[in-house]
Design a protein around this motif. Sequence first.
Motif, PDB file in Angstrom:
ATOM      1  N   LEU A  12       0.823  -1.199   0.000  1.00 40.65           N
ATOM      2  CA  LEU A  12       0.000   0.000   0.000  1.00 40.65           C
ATOM      3  C   LEU A  12       0.858   1.250   0.000  1.00 40.65           C
ATOM      4  O   LEU A  12       1.889   1.293   0.661  1.00 40.65           O
ATOM      5  CB  LEU A  12      -0.889   0.031   1.245  1.00 40.65           C
ATOM      6  CG  LEU A  12      -1.804  -1.165   1.475  1.00 40.65           C
ATOM      7  CD1 LEU A  12      -2.392  -1.094   2.860  1.00 40.65           C
ATOM      8  CD2 LEU A  12      -2.877  -1.211   0.426  1.00 40.65           C
ATOM      9  N   ASP A  13       0.401   2.258  -0.727  1.00 44.75           N
ATOM     10  CA  ASP A  13       0.979   3.590  -0.644  1.00 44.75           C
ATOM     11  C   ASP A  13       0.044   4.382   0.271  1.00 44.75           C
ATOM     12  O   ASP A  13      -0.884   5.039  -0.180  1.00 44.75           O
ATOM     13  CB  ASP A  13       1.074   4.213  -2.030  1.00 44.75           C
ATOM     14  CG  ASP A  13       1.755   5.566  -2.023  1.00 44.75           C
ATOM     15  OD1 ASP A  13       2.113   6.038  -0.922  1.00 44.75           O
ATOM     16  OD2 ASP A  13       1.916   6.141  -3.107  1.00 44.75           O
ATOM     17  N   VAL A  14       0.284   4.280   1.575  1.00 46.37           N
ATOM     18  CA  VAL A  14      -0.632   4.824   2.584  1.00 46.37           C
ATOM     19  C   VAL A  14      -0.784   6.331   2.445  1.00 46.37           C
ATOM     20  O   VAL A  14      -1.899   6.857   2.566  1.00 46.37           O
ATOM     21  CB  VAL A  14      -0.166   4.439   4.004  1.00 46.37           C
ATOM     22  CG1 VAL A  14      -1.080   5.030   5.051  1.00 46.37           C
ATOM     23  CG2 VAL A  14      -0.100   2.933   4.147  1.00 46.37           C
ATOM     24  N   SER A  15       0.299   7.030   2.162  1.00 46.62           N
ATOM     25  CA  SER A  15       0.199   8.488   2.043  1.00 46.62           C
ATOM     26  C   SER A  15      -0.698   8.880   0.867  1.00 46.62           C
ATOM     27  O   SER A  15      -1.487   9.821   0.968  1.00 46.62           O
ATOM     28  CB  SER A  15       1.586   9.107   1.895  1.00 46.62           C
ATOM     29  OG  SER A  15       2.223   8.612   0.744  1.00 46.62           O
ATOM     30  N   ALA A  16      -0.617   8.155  -0.248  1.00 50.96           N
ATOM     31  CA  ALA A  16      -1.476   8.449  -1.397  1.00 50.96           C
ATOM     32  C   ALA A  16      -2.934   8.110  -1.096  1.00 50.96           C
ATOM     33  O   ALA A  16      -3.842   8.849  -1.481  1.00 50.96           O
ATOM     34  CB  ALA A  16      -1.006   7.671  -2.616  1.00 50.96           C
ATOM     35  N   ILE A  17      -3.161   7.018  -0.375  1.00 45.90           N
ATOM     36  CA  ILE A  17      -4.524   6.629  -0.014  1.00 45.90           C
ATOM     37  C   ILE A  17      -5.144   7.669   0.911  1.00 45.90           C
ATOM     38  O   ILE A  17      -6.284   8.091   0.718  1.00 45.90           O
ATOM     39  CB  ILE A  17      -4.542   5.226   0.632  1.00 45.90           C
ATOM     40  CG1 ILE A  17      -4.163   4.169  -0.400  1.00 45.90           C
ATOM     41  CG2 ILE A  17      -5.909   4.924   1.237  1.00 45.90           C
ATOM     42  CD1 ILE A  17      -3.951   2.790   0.163  1.00 45.90           C
ATOM     43  N   MET A  18      -4.382   8.112   1.899  1.00 42.68           N
ATOM     44  CA  MET A  18      -4.895   9.125   2.828  1.00 42.68           C
ATOM     45  C   MET A  18      -5.164  10.442   2.104  1.00 42.68           C
ATOM     46  O   MET A  18      -6.168  11.109   2.364  1.00 42.68           O
ATOM     47  CB  MET A  18      -3.904   9.342   3.971  1.00 42.68           C
ATOM     48  CG  MET A  18      -3.737   8.137   4.871  1.00 42.68           C
ATOM     49  SD  MET A  18      -5.270   7.583   5.614  1.00 42.68           S
ATOM     50  CE  MET A  18      -5.553   8.911   6.767  1.00 42.68           C
ATOM     51  N   ALA A  19      -4.290  10.830   1.174  1.00 46.46           N
ATOM     52  CA  ALA A  19      -4.485  12.069   0.423  1.00 46.46           C
ATOM     53  C   ALA A  19      -5.749  11.994  -0.432  1.00 46.46           C
ATOM     54  O   ALA A  19      -6.521  12.963  -0.501  1.00 46.46           O
ATOM     55  CB  ALA A  19      -3.268  12.353  -0.446  1.00 46.46           C
ATOM     56  N   LEU A  20      -5.982  10.851  -1.056  1.00 42.67           N
ATOM     57  CA  LEU A  20      -7.189  10.693  -1.870  1.00 42.67           C
ATOM     58  C   LEU A  20      -8.450  10.710  -1.007  1.00 42.67           C
ATOM     59  O   LEU A  20      -9.459  11.294  -1.398  1.00 42.67           O
ATOM     60  CB  LEU A  20      -7.109   9.401  -2.683  1.00 42.67           C
ATOM     61  CG  LEU A  20      -6.153   9.433  -3.867  1.00 42.67           C
ATOM     62  CD1 LEU A  20      -5.899   8.027  -4.387  1.00 42.67           C
ATOM     63  CD2 LEU A  20      -6.726  10.305  -4.972  1.00 42.67           C
ATOM     64  N   CYS A  21      -8.389  10.069   0.159  1.00 46.69           N
ATOM     65  CA  CYS A  21      -9.551  10.062   1.058  1.00 46.69           C
ATOM     66  C   CYS A  21      -9.856  11.467   1.571  1.00 46.69           C
ATOM     67  O   CYS A  21     -11.023  11.843   1.702  1.00 46.69           O
ATOM     68  CB  CYS A  21      -9.323   9.107   2.223  1.00 46.69           C
ATOM     69  SG  CYS A  21      -9.395   7.382   1.737  1.00 46.69           S
ATOM     70  N   GLU A  22      -8.820  12.236   1.867  1.00 47.00           N
ATOM     71  CA  GLU A  22      -9.026  13.607   2.334  1.00 47.00           C
ATOM     72  C   GLU A  22      -9.598  14.501   1.243  1.00 47.00           C
ATOM     73  O   GLU A  22     -10.290  15.467   1.527  1.00 47.00           O
ATOM     74  CB  GLU A  22      -7.718  14.193   2.863  1.00 47.00           C
ATOM     75  CG  GLU A  22      -7.287  13.588   4.177  1.00 47.00           C
ATOM     76  CD  GLU A  22      -5.902  14.034   4.625  1.00 47.00           C
ATOM     77  OE1 GLU A  22      -5.273  14.844   3.899  1.00 47.00           O
ATOM     78  OE2 GLU A  22      -5.458  13.570   5.676  1.00 47.00           O
ATOM     79  N   SER A  23      -9.315  14.168  -0.008  1.00 49.59           N
ATOM     80  CA  SER A  23      -9.851  14.972  -1.108  1.00 49.59           C
ATOM     81  C   SER A  23     -11.248  14.518  -1.529  1.00 49.59           C
ATOM     82  O   SER A  23     -11.790  15.038  -2.491  1.00 49.59           O
ATOM     83  CB  SER A  23      -8.906  14.936  -2.308  1.00 49.59           C
ATOM     84  OG  SER A  23      -8.882  13.645  -2.869  1.00 49.59           O
ATOM     85  N   ILE A  28      -9.670  -4.849   3.668  1.00 50.71           N
ATOM     86  CA  ILE A  28      -8.267  -5.169   3.396  1.00 50.71           C
ATOM     87  C   ILE A  28      -7.363  -4.195   4.130  1.00 50.71           C
ATOM     88  O   ILE A  28      -6.359  -4.585   4.743  1.00 50.71           O
ATOM     89  CB  ILE A  28      -7.994  -5.146   1.884  1.00 50.71           C
ATOM     90  CG1 ILE A  28      -8.698  -6.316   1.209  1.00 50.71           C
ATOM     91  CG2 ILE A  28      -6.495  -5.196   1.598  1.00 50.71           C
ATOM     92  CD1 ILE A  28      -8.692  -6.259  -0.297  1.00 50.71           C
ATOM     93  N   LEU A  29      -7.705  -2.919   4.112  1.00 50.29           N
ATOM     94  CA  LEU A  29      -6.889  -1.911   4.786  1.00 50.29           C
ATOM     95  C   LEU A  29      -6.924  -2.096   6.298  1.00 50.29           C
ATOM     96  O   LEU A  29      -5.919  -1.897   6.973  1.00 50.29           O
ATOM     97  CB  LEU A  29      -7.363  -0.505   4.410  1.00 50.29           C
ATOM     98  CG  LEU A  29      -7.130  -0.114   2.951  1.00 50.29           C
ATOM     99  CD1 LEU A  29      -7.796   1.211   2.658  1.00 50.29           C
ATOM    100  CD2 LEU A  29      -5.668  -0.066   2.637  1.00 50.29           C
ATOM    101  N   ARG A  30      -8.068  -2.471   6.835  1.00 56.65           N
ATOM    102  CA  ARG A  30      -8.143  -2.749   8.281  1.00 56.65           C
ATOM    103  C   ARG A  30      -7.270  -3.936   8.656  1.00 56.65           C
ATOM    104  O   ARG A  30      -6.615  -3.937   9.688  1.00 56.65           O
ATOM    105  CB  ARG A  30      -9.586  -3.011   8.697  1.00 56.65           C
ATOM    106  CG  ARG A  30     -10.381  -1.758   8.843  1.00 56.65           C
ATOM    107  CD  ARG A  30     -11.728  -2.031   9.455  1.00 56.65           C
ATOM    108  NE  ARG A  30     -12.547  -0.846   9.373  1.00 56.65           N
ATOM    109  CZ  ARG A  30     -13.795  -0.808   8.980  1.00 56.65           C
ATOM    110  NH1 ARG A  30     -14.409  -1.932   8.631  1.00 56.65           N
ATOM    111  NH2 ARG A  30     -14.466   0.307   8.936  1.00 56.65           N
ATOM    112  N   ARG A  31      -7.278  -4.981   7.816  1.00 60.44           N
ATOM    113  CA  ARG A  31      -6.431  -6.140   8.083  1.00 60.44           C
ATOM    114  C   ARG A  31      -4.963  -5.775   8.040  1.00 60.44           C
ATOM    115  O   ARG A  31      -4.156  -6.326   8.768  1.00 60.44           O
ATOM    116  CB  ARG A  31      -6.716  -7.252   7.075  1.00 60.44           C
ATOM    117  CG  ARG A  31      -7.612  -8.311   7.648  1.00 60.44           C
ATOM    118  CD  ARG A  31      -7.683  -9.496   6.762  1.00 60.44           C
ATOM    119  NE  ARG A  31      -8.769  -9.270   5.820  1.00 60.44           N
ATOM    120  CZ  ARG A  31      -8.743  -9.603   4.543  1.00 60.44           C
ATOM    121  NH1 ARG A  31      -7.699 -10.197   4.041  1.00 60.44           N
ATOM    122  NH2 ARG A  31      -9.758  -9.352   3.763  1.00 60.44           N
TER     123      ARG A  31
END
Length: 78
Positions: free
Chosen positions: A48-59, A70-73
Amino acid sequence: MIKLRLKQHGKKQRRVYQIVAIDVQSRREGKVIKEVGFYNPWNDKTQLDVSAIMALCESGAQLTEILRNILRRAKSFE
């Protein structure tokens, strides 16, 4: 609207999934906005690219239910 979802890749017996950002109105295998990782259910590996996932979720991007599990696991997203 953008969703983070799984995109199928490979043959049916050994299918792996790319985690991608994609427009909701596109097909499941449609044009990808950004690739942010992959998931291999055969050996339960996730990258996972966690920083990219968080940035997309914030946008404003939304996660599909399967991807949220899957992310929770992977314990990288709450």
